[in-house]
Design a protein around this motif. Structure first.
Motif, PDB file in Angstrom:
ATOM      1  N   GLY A 159       3.325   5.412   9.545  1.00  0.00           N
ATOM      2  CA  GLY A 159       2.949   5.730   8.167  1.00  0.00           C
ATOM      3  C   GLY A 159       2.971   7.239   7.980  1.00  0.00           C
ATOM      4  N   ALA A 160       3.980   7.728   7.291  1.00  0.00           N
ATOM      5  CA  ALA A 160       4.120   9.163   7.021  1.00  0.00           C
ATOM      6  C   ALA A 160       4.250   9.373   5.520  1.00  0.00           C
ATOM      7  CB  ALA A 160       5.339   9.724   7.757  1.00  0.00           C
ATOM      8  N   ASP A 161       3.510   8.564   4.756  1.00  0.00           N
ATOM      9  CA  ASP A 161       3.673   8.535   3.303  1.00  0.00           C
ATOM     10  C   ASP A 161       2.590   9.305   2.556  1.00  0.00           C
ATOM     11  OD1 ASP A 161       1.994   6.531   4.299  1.00  0.00           O
ATOM     12  OD2 ASP A 161       2.409   5.137   2.666  1.00  0.00           O
ATOM     13  N   GLY A 162       2.091  10.370   3.168  1.00  0.00           N
ATOM     14  CA  GLY A 162       1.328  11.355   2.427  1.00  0.00           C
ATOM     15  C   GLY A 162      -0.143  11.065   2.242  1.00  0.00           C
ATOM     16  N   ARG A 163      -0.773  11.938   1.454  1.00  0.00           N
ATOM     17  CA  ARG A 163      -2.236  11.920   1.293  1.00  0.00           C
ATOM     18  C   ARG A 163      -2.743  10.629   0.678  1.00  0.00           C
ATOM     19  NH1 ARG A 163      -4.323  16.259  -2.848  1.00  0.00           N
ATOM     20  NH2 ARG A 163      -3.336  17.719  -1.420  1.00  0.00           N
ATOM     21  N   ASN A 164      -1.938  10.011  -0.176  1.00  0.00           N
ATOM     22  CA  ASN A 164      -2.331   8.749  -0.803  1.00  0.00           C
ATOM     23  C   ASN A 164      -1.631   7.575  -0.128  1.00  0.00           C
ATOM     24  OD1 ASN A 164      -3.961  10.049  -2.829  1.00  0.00           O
ATOM     25  ND2 ASN A 164      -2.060  10.653  -3.835  1.00  0.00           N
ATOM     26  N   SER A 165      -1.566   7.611   1.183  1.00  0.00           N
ATOM     27  CA  SER A 165      -0.783   6.679   1.974  1.00  0.00           C
ATOM     28  C   SER A 165      -1.079   5.206   1.662  1.00  0.00           C
ATOM     29  CB  SER A 165      -1.043   6.945   3.456  1.00  0.00           C
ATOM     30  OG  SER A 165      -0.459   5.945   4.260  1.00  0.00           O
ATOM     31  N   LYS A 166      -0.043   4.488   1.247  1.00  0.00           N
ATOM     32  CA  LYS A 166      -0.174   3.046   1.046  1.00  0.00           C
ATOM     33  C   LYS A 166      -0.221   2.318   2.387  1.00  0.00           C
ATOM     34  CE  LYS A 166       2.033   2.887  -3.506  1.00  0.00           C
ATOM     35  NZ  LYS A 166       3.162   2.328  -4.298  1.00  0.00           N
ATOM     36  N   VAL A 167       0.455   2.879   3.388  1.00  0.00           N
ATOM     37  CA  VAL A 167       0.405   2.279   4.717  1.00  0.00           C
ATOM     38  C   VAL A 167      -1.015   2.346   5.266  1.00  0.00           C
ATOM     39  CG1 VAL A 167       1.228   2.479   7.101  1.00  0.00           C
ATOM     40  CG2 VAL A 167       2.828   2.777   5.198  1.00  0.00           C
ATOM     41  N   ARG A 168      -1.651   3.489   5.104  1.00  0.00           N
ATOM     42  CA  ARG A 168      -3.037   3.630   5.578  1.00  0.00           C
ATOM     43  C   ARG A 168      -3.946   2.631   4.878  1.00  0.00           C
ATOM     44  NH1 ARG A 168      -4.541   8.979   4.061  1.00  0.00           N
ATOM     45  NH2 ARG A 168      -5.358   8.074   2.150  1.00  0.00           N
ATOM     46  N   THR A 169      -3.804   2.504   3.557  1.00  0.00           N
ATOM     47  CA  THR A 169      -4.627   1.554   2.808  1.00  0.00           C
ATOM     48  C   THR A 169      -4.403   0.134   3.310  1.00  0.00           C
ATOM     49  OG1 THR A 169      -4.608   2.974   0.847  1.00  0.00           O
ATOM     50  CG2 THR A 169      -5.133   0.652   0.516  1.00  0.00           C
ATOM     51  N   ALA A 170      -3.136  -0.225   3.517  1.00  0.00           N
ATOM     52  CA  ALA A 170      -2.825  -1.582   3.972  1.00  0.00           C
ATOM     53  C   ALA A 170      -3.374  -1.849   5.373  1.00  0.00           C
ATOM     54  CB  ALA A 170      -1.314  -1.788   3.958  1.00  0.00           C
ATOM     55  N   SER A 171      -3.492  -0.794   6.182  1.00  0.00           N
ATOM     56  CA  SER A 171      -3.971  -0.950   7.556  1.00  0.00           C
ATOM     57  C   SER A 171      -5.488  -1.099   7.635  1.00  0.00           C
ATOM     58  CB  SER A 171      -3.554   0.256   8.400  1.00  0.00           C
ATOM     59  OG  SER A 171      -4.333   1.397   8.072  1.00  0.00           O
ATOM     60  N   GLY A 172      -6.186  -0.724   6.555  1.00  0.00           N
ATOM     61  CA  GLY A 172      -7.635  -0.780   6.543  1.00  0.00           C
ATOM     62  C   GLY A 172      -8.304   0.414   7.182  1.00  0.00           C
ATOM     63  N   LEU A 173      -7.547   1.437   7.548  1.00  0.00           N
ATOM     64  CA  LEU A 173      -8.129   2.641   8.129  1.00  0.00           C
ATOM     65  C   LEU A 173      -8.770   3.479   7.022  1.00  0.00           C
ATOM     66  CD1 LEU A 173      -5.277   3.509  10.634  1.00  0.00           C
ATOM     67  CD2 LEU A 173      -7.596   2.751  11.220  1.00  0.00           C
ATOM     68  N   ALA A 174      -9.989   3.926   7.257  1.00  0.00           N
ATOM     69  CA  ALA A 174     -10.766   4.608   6.217  1.00  0.00           C
ATOM     70  C   ALA A 174     -10.577   6.111   6.285  1.00  0.00           C
ATOM     71  CB  ALA A 174     -12.243   4.270   6.365  1.00  0.00           C
TER      72      ALA A 174
END
Length: 407
Positions: A159-174
């Motif tokens: 996930g290298a999709d920036g400050r508003n990362s959709k990958v991070r959101t989908a992963s559940g990482l806070a």
């Protein structure tokens, strides 16, 4: 599943894609936009990053082929004097400057070289979901191009999709905000031949905040700092107050900002300093701003992201060249990245929080100069060059399989 899918075509994502492809690994990059055009994003490549690119045979072609400007110092100006706070001429023998290279030029230049090494680059590919195997490990992504849905299975998702990362959101990482105190309003205007010269990275203090001026070669990038969350108050005062502040410290801009009819004509960059609880899940790793948002203070967000990419590529390229890759080795490589990189990132973030709070306090007092300690230290012979060396962003050298490949 043998390769890596990188979500996000910012600096970290494109460099990682290039390095893995150069090292002989299978890699696919998904970028949601149709092009790499970026405005008012990090454009400053640090001396240490340029040295790293030089070890890959990239720095000199990049500087020869891509329009850019060079800054050898960071200066703070007030109506009564100018302080040279940081001098980059001692930060590198080969590249004693920051190169200001617009991402809209740098990213496609590097992506073309990634394609030449066999990387697949999909533009207009919008991430929609993570895929998982029967054991819950991330095993790929779903994405759309236009109205058509696609899936891509991979041994590792980045996930290298920036400050508003959709990958991070989908992963559940806070993600946790560390308390930024400033926001920035940006505006670009054409550079004229008769315009004065500056260091390239200049800050002009006013009693109500600072005005940043970046030399982009054909354009000036002008930025007004405001208190975090104060945009409604700025709108209420009107764009005229911002014009007056800029012309007050840069009189040669008189008449050049008359086209600004409203604060809405400016681009707001909400400054954020954000940490993420973890950078990894099994089958997934976050990179750059998706893992840690860095304030524009110091201009090192892009450089820390590039250092992340270089480190991760070193750890992944060996396991990825095995068929099939061992998922445990890939996860260990991702965890190793976080162990190695998090301390340097958190030191930078702590320093930025202190700097921003101090800047907000000085603005509240109507103080247009730098912190007292920096005023004193800048007068000490050799201190600005020492500051330039001390603030270097170090990038790990490429492993042999990456280093020996043709650029």
């Amino acid at each position: 599943m043998t390769g890596v899918v990188v979500v996000g075509g910012g600096p970290a994502g494109v460099l990682l894609t290039y390095l893995l492809a150069r090292g002989g690994a299978e890699v696919t990059l998904l970028e949601s936009r149709q092009d790499f055009a970026r405005r008012f994003r990090g454009d400053t490549l640090a001396p240490g990053v340029l040295e790293y690119l030089d070890t890959l045979g990239l720095a000199r072609p990049l500087l020869a082929e891509v329009p850019h400007t060079r800054s050898d110092a960071f200066r703070w100006h007030t109506p009564t004097r100018t302080w040279t706070l940081v001098d980059y001429r001692g930060a590198s023998r080969r590249f004693p400057f920051y190169a200001l290279i617009p991402q809209a030029e740098f990213l496609p230049w590097l992506a073309d070289r990634a394609r030449a090494h066999g990387a697949t680059v999909h533009m207009g590919a919008r991430f929609s979901a993570l895929r998982h195997d029967d054991e819950g490990r991330v095993s790929g992504v779903a994405y759309t191009v236009g109205a058509q849905r696609h899936v891509h299975d991979a041994s590792l998702v980045v996930g290298a999709d920036g400050r508003n990362s959709k990958v991070r959101t989908a992963s559940g990482l806070a993600a946790t905000e560390l308390g930024a105190s400033l926001d920035i309003l940006w505006h670009a205007l054409p550079r004229r031949p008769e315009d004065p010269s500056y260091s390239g990275l200049d800050l002009f203090g006013t009693p109500h905040g600072s005005v940043a001026l970046l030399d982009q070669g054909t354009d000036w990038q002008l930025g007004w700092t405001i208190r975090a969350g104060s945009l409604p108050e700025v709108r209420a005062r009107g764009v005229g107050a911002l014009r007056d502040a800029a012309v007050g410290v840069l009189p040669w801009l008189e008449g050049r900002l008359d086209d600004l009819a409203d604060v809405a004509d400016l681009t707001l960059l909400p400054v954020r300093i954000t940490t993420v609880e973890r950078w990894t899940r099994p089958g997934l790793v976050l990179l750059g701003d998706a893992a840690h948002v860095i304030s524009p203070v110091g201009g090192n967000g892009i450089n820390l992201a590039l250092a992340d990419a270089a480190d991760l590529a070193n750890r992944l390229v060996g396991p990825l060249r095995r068929t099939p890759p061992d998922p445990r080795q890939l996860d260990a490589a991702a965890e190793g990245l976080e162990t190695a990189r998090r301390p340097a990132v958190e030191r930078e973030q702590r320093a930025q929080v202190r700097t921003e709070r101090a800047a907000a306090a000085r603005t509240g007092r109507g103080d247009d100069g730098p912190p007292t300690a920096l005023r004193v230290l800048s007068r000490v012979p050799g201190f600005p060059r020492f500051a330039g060396r001390r603030g270097r962003v170090e990038v790990p050298a490429p492993v042999d399989v990456i280093a020996v490949a043709a650029p």
